[in-house]
Scaffold this active site. Structure first.
Site, mmCIF file in Angstrom:
data_model
loop_
_atom_site.group_PDB
_atom_site.id
_atom_site.type_symbol
_atom_site.label_atom_id
_atom_site.label_comp_id
_atom_site.label_asym_id
_atom_site.label_seq_id
_atom_site.Cartn_x
_atom_site.Cartn_y
_atom_site.Cartn_z
ATOM 1 N N LYS A 90 0.850 -1.199 0.000
ATOM 2 C CA LYS A 90 0.000 0.000 0.000
ATOM 3 C C LYS A 90 0.871 1.228 0.000
ATOM 4 O O LYS A 90 1.803 1.327 0.800
ATOM 5 C CB LYS A 90 -0.877 -0.018 1.264
ATOM 6 C CG LYS A 90 -1.820 1.169 1.350
ATOM 7 C CD LYS A 90 -3.086 0.908 0.582
ATOM 8 C CE LYS A 90 -3.870 2.171 0.291
ATOM 9 N NZ LYS A 90 -3.424 2.887 -0.940
ATOM 10 N N GLN A 111 7.275 4.096 3.763
ATOM 11 C CA GLN A 111 5.868 3.682 3.746
ATOM 12 C C GLN A 111 5.678 2.377 4.528
ATOM 13 O O GLN A 111 4.656 2.186 5.179
ATOM 14 C CB GLN A 111 5.410 3.493 2.293
ATOM 15 C CG GLN A 111 3.903 3.485 2.106
ATOM 16 C CD GLN A 111 3.266 4.868 2.188
ATOM 17 O OE1 GLN A 111 3.846 5.837 1.724
ATOM 18 N NE2 GLN A 111 2.110 4.963 2.790
ATOM 19 N N LYS A 126 5.594 2.059 -2.997
ATOM 20 C CA LYS A 126 5.465 3.398 -3.567
ATOM 21 C C LYS A 126 5.733 3.285 -5.053
ATOM 22 O O LYS A 126 6.411 2.364 -5.498
ATOM 23 C CB LYS A 126 6.498 4.344 -2.942
ATOM 24 C CG LYS A 126 6.077 5.789 -2.981
ATOM 25 C CD LYS A 126 5.152 6.126 -1.840
ATOM 26 C CE LYS A 126 4.667 7.553 -1.898
ATOM 27 N NZ LYS A 126 4.067 7.955 -0.621
ATOM 28 N N GLY A 165 -2.756 8.249 -4.346
ATOM 29 C CA GLY A 165 -2.063 9.441 -4.821
ATOM 30 C C GLY A 165 -0.881 9.815 -3.951
ATOM 31 O O GLY A 165 -0.649 9.250 -2.882
ATOM 32 N N ASP A 166 -0.107 10.755 -4.445
ATOM 33 C CA ASP A 166 0.971 11.412 -3.694
ATOM 34 C C ASP A 166 1.183 12.724 -4.454
ATOM 35 O O ASP A 166 0.255 13.167 -5.150
ATOM 36 C CB ASP A 166 2.227 10.518 -3.670
ATOM 37 C CG ASP A 166 3.276 11.009 -2.679
ATOM 38 O OD1 ASP A 166 3.130 10.747 -1.476
ATOM 39 O OD2 ASP A 166 4.249 11.680 -3.089
ATOM 40 N N THR A 210 -4.753 13.534 5.540
ATOM 41 C CA THR A 210 -3.345 13.728 5.905
ATOM 42 C C THR A 210 -3.189 15.011 6.735
ATOM 43 O O THR A 210 -2.530 15.000 7.778
ATOM 44 C CB THR A 210 -2.458 13.765 4.644
ATOM 45 O OG1 THR A 210 -2.816 12.662 3.808
ATOM 46 C CG2 THR A 210 -1.001 13.670 4.998
ATOM 47 N N ASN A 241 -2.618 19.586 -1.147
ATOM 48 C CA ASN A 241 -3.677 18.918 -0.409
ATOM 49 C C ASN A 241 -3.378 18.815 1.097
ATOM 50 O O ASN A 241 -4.259 19.013 1.939
ATOM 51 C CB ASN A 241 -3.853 17.522 -1.036
ATOM 52 C CG ASN A 241 -4.694 16.619 -0.194
ATOM 53 O OD1 ASN A 241 -4.167 15.809 0.557
ATOM 54 N ND2 ASN A 241 -5.996 16.767 -0.261
ATOM 55 N N SER A 381 -6.923 5.708 3.789
ATOM 56 C CA SER A 381 -6.916 4.819 2.618
ATOM 57 C C SER A 381 -7.251 3.394 3.056
ATOM 58 O O SER A 381 -7.990 2.681 2.373
ATOM 59 C CB SER A 381 -5.536 4.820 1.946
ATOM 60 O OG SER A 381 -5.402 5.926 1.089
HETATM 61 O O1 2IT Z 1 2.770 9.180 1.662
HETATM 62 C C1 2IT Z 1 1.655 8.607 1.803
HETATM 63 O O2 2IT Z 1 1.386 7.993 2.828
HETATM 64 C C2 2IT Z 1 0.691 8.720 0.710
HETATM 65 N N1 2IT Z 1 1.016 9.324 -0.305
HETATM 66 C C3 2IT Z 1 -0.662 8.114 0.817
HETATM 67 C C4 2IT Z 1 -0.611 6.663 0.479
HETATM 68 C C5 2IT Z 1 -1.960 5.985 0.440
HETATM 69 O O3 2IT Z 1 -1.946 4.787 0.090
HETATM 70 O O4 2IT Z 1 -2.988 6.584 0.748
#
Ligand code: 2IT
Length: 450
Positions: A90, A111, A126, A165-166, A210, A241, A381
């Site tokens: 994830k 992550q 990622k 997303g990122d 976030t 965001n 998420s």
């Molecule tokens: O850095 C992160 O934790 C994210 N970009 C979100 C990753 C996610 O799977 O929601």
């Protein structure tokens, strides 16, 4: 430092000499694990750290797409499936010209521990591409996303790997990516990606998660310090965001964000980014694709500082929400000389290791690490995945209250772990220890399979 850690770090430095961001994050995590590794000699016998610093799988692929003038472009796409010991991989996708294997590996490594901290069963991954969405037309972004997914689809799935997303990948991109996935695979597949639009399985509060989560974490820090958020001034970096969600929640709790930054410089708004109009304008700035924070200064007649970072402003709390290595030693010294007490990382790895060490050495300063502070995004998420698999939709209050509660748990769990190992109120080491321990337990239990 523990000799086993030292040995693995040296190997990582040699083997990944061309991947500075990745080496930086491995150094940051491993150096805080000494007391845990001392207590578990069986880890060395099982080559646990040597295994943990190599991704389970790296996928690198070609992404050809056609622009509005019929010209063909070719980008390089990546998905690094770093560690699946505790659940399906994830993590987000980043579209930016700065994306390369080192950046994606650093983000995937981080992550893994972040997803572990959320308390949910999610492994770390990622991905991304060296594609720049800024200045592209909507159709170009769509064609690019379709081309990207035409390869990625075979590597992901609800039980295997769930992207999101990122930077550079928001609701629009997730929509195009999901549309192409569904066309190729022909099924809902529990939504596959998270951060989807509301009309096709997206969770309420995911866009806010976030930023809100980071402020819930700061609240927990304040409680620990017998302090309060109300009346505090906050320097934010970024205007995307994450900064948007943070500014909104800070305003709601009586604090005020006074700076935002972009690639062009930063703005200082002494009245605070607190009104609905100002906070909504951040979304407009992002959607315009201009990538200029000066637009805020022009619109609300506040000071714009071209080419500068906001760290020289005297504030109570610092929250970098932009990108990696925004704060180096020189910036850190400015922050300390301004008497800032709370240094709260929000972006992934916003601080160089040298600056982080310097900040953590300052008496009385509280330093909080991004892998804990920004975990609210991936946490929601995870909640989106639960809702999709059960074909349910939770209310905003339900999602927000779970987010709030788990952010407090993440803070308190990190604080407890650090204390247990005699490290004091060290949130950086505490988060690394808690995140690491669950992944280590799972890998040990599963044998030398990976
Ligand atoms: O850095 C992160 O934790 C994210 N970009 C979100 C990753 C996610 O799977 O929601």
């Amino acid at each position: 430092m523990n000799a086993y850690i030292e040995k693995v770090l040296n190997e990582v430095r040699v083997k990944n000499a061309n991947e500075p961001e990745f080496v930086q994050t491995v150094e940051e995590v491993l150096t805080s694990l000494s007391p845990v590794i001392d207590a578990h000699p069986e880890y060395e016998d099982n080559a646990l750290l040597e295994r943990m610093v190599i991704p389970e799988r790296i996928i690198e692929f070609r992404v050809p797409w056609e622009d509005d003038n019929g010209k063909i472009h070719v980008n390089t796409g990546y998905r690094v499936q770093f560690n699946g010991a505790i659940g399906p991989y994830k993590g987000g996708l980043r579209f930016s010209p700065e994306v390369n294997l080192s950046v994606v590996k650093f983000l995937g490594f981080e992550q893994t521990f972040k997803d572990s901290l959320t308390t949910l069963p999610m492994g770390g991954a990622k991905g991304g591409c060296d594609f720049d969405p800024n200045g592209k037309s909507d159709r170009e972004v769509m064609r690019f996303c379709q081309a990207f997914m035409t390869e990625l689809y075979r590597h992901i799935g609800p039980d295997v790997d769930v992207p999101a997303g990122d930077l550079g990948v928001g609701a629009r991109e997730v929509g195009y990516l999901y549309g192409q996935y569904r066309k190729i695979v022909g099924g809902f597949k529990n939504g596959v990606l998270t951060g989807k639009g509301r009309s096709f399985g997206g969770s309420l509060i995911r866009p806010e998660a976030t930023g809100y989560g980071s402020v819930y974490y700061v609240e927990a820090v304040m409680k620990h310090e017998n302090d309060t958020l109300a009346g505090k001034t906050v320097a934010l970096a970024g205007f995307g965001n994450v900064a948007w969600g943070a500014a909104r929640k800070l305003a709601e709790l009586g604090a005020k964000a006074v700076t935002l930054s972009g690639p062009d410089g930063y703005i200082y708004d002494p009245d605070g980014i607190v009104t609905d109009e100002k906070i909504s304008y951040m979304l407009e700035m992002r959607a315009s694709g201009r990538n200029k924070v000066q637009d805020y200064a022009d619109k609300f007649s506040v000071q714009f500082y071209p080419g500068e970072k906001p760290w020289g402003q005297k504030v109570d709390i610092i929250m970098p929400c932009a990108t990696q290595n925004d704060i180096d030693l020189e910036q850190a010294k400015k922050i300390v000389s301004n008497g800032v007490k709370y240094y709260i990382e929000v972006a992934n790895m916003p601080t160089t290791n040298e600056a982080l060490k310097f900040l953590m050495e300052q008496p009385g300063m509280v330093v909080a690490p991004s892998k804990a502070v920004n975990a609210g995004g991936v946490l929601v998420s995870g909640l989106e995945m639960s809702q999709n698999s059960e074909r349910l939709s939770w209310t905003a209050e339900e999602v927000d209250s779970k987010l709030h509660q788990i952010m407090i748990e993440i803070h308190d769990g990190s604080a407890d772990a650090a204390k247990r190992y005699g490290l004091g109120y060290n949130l950086v080491a505490g988060a690394n220890i808690v995140g690491f321990q669950k992944v280590a337990d799972a890998m040990m239990a599963q044998g030398i399979a990976w």
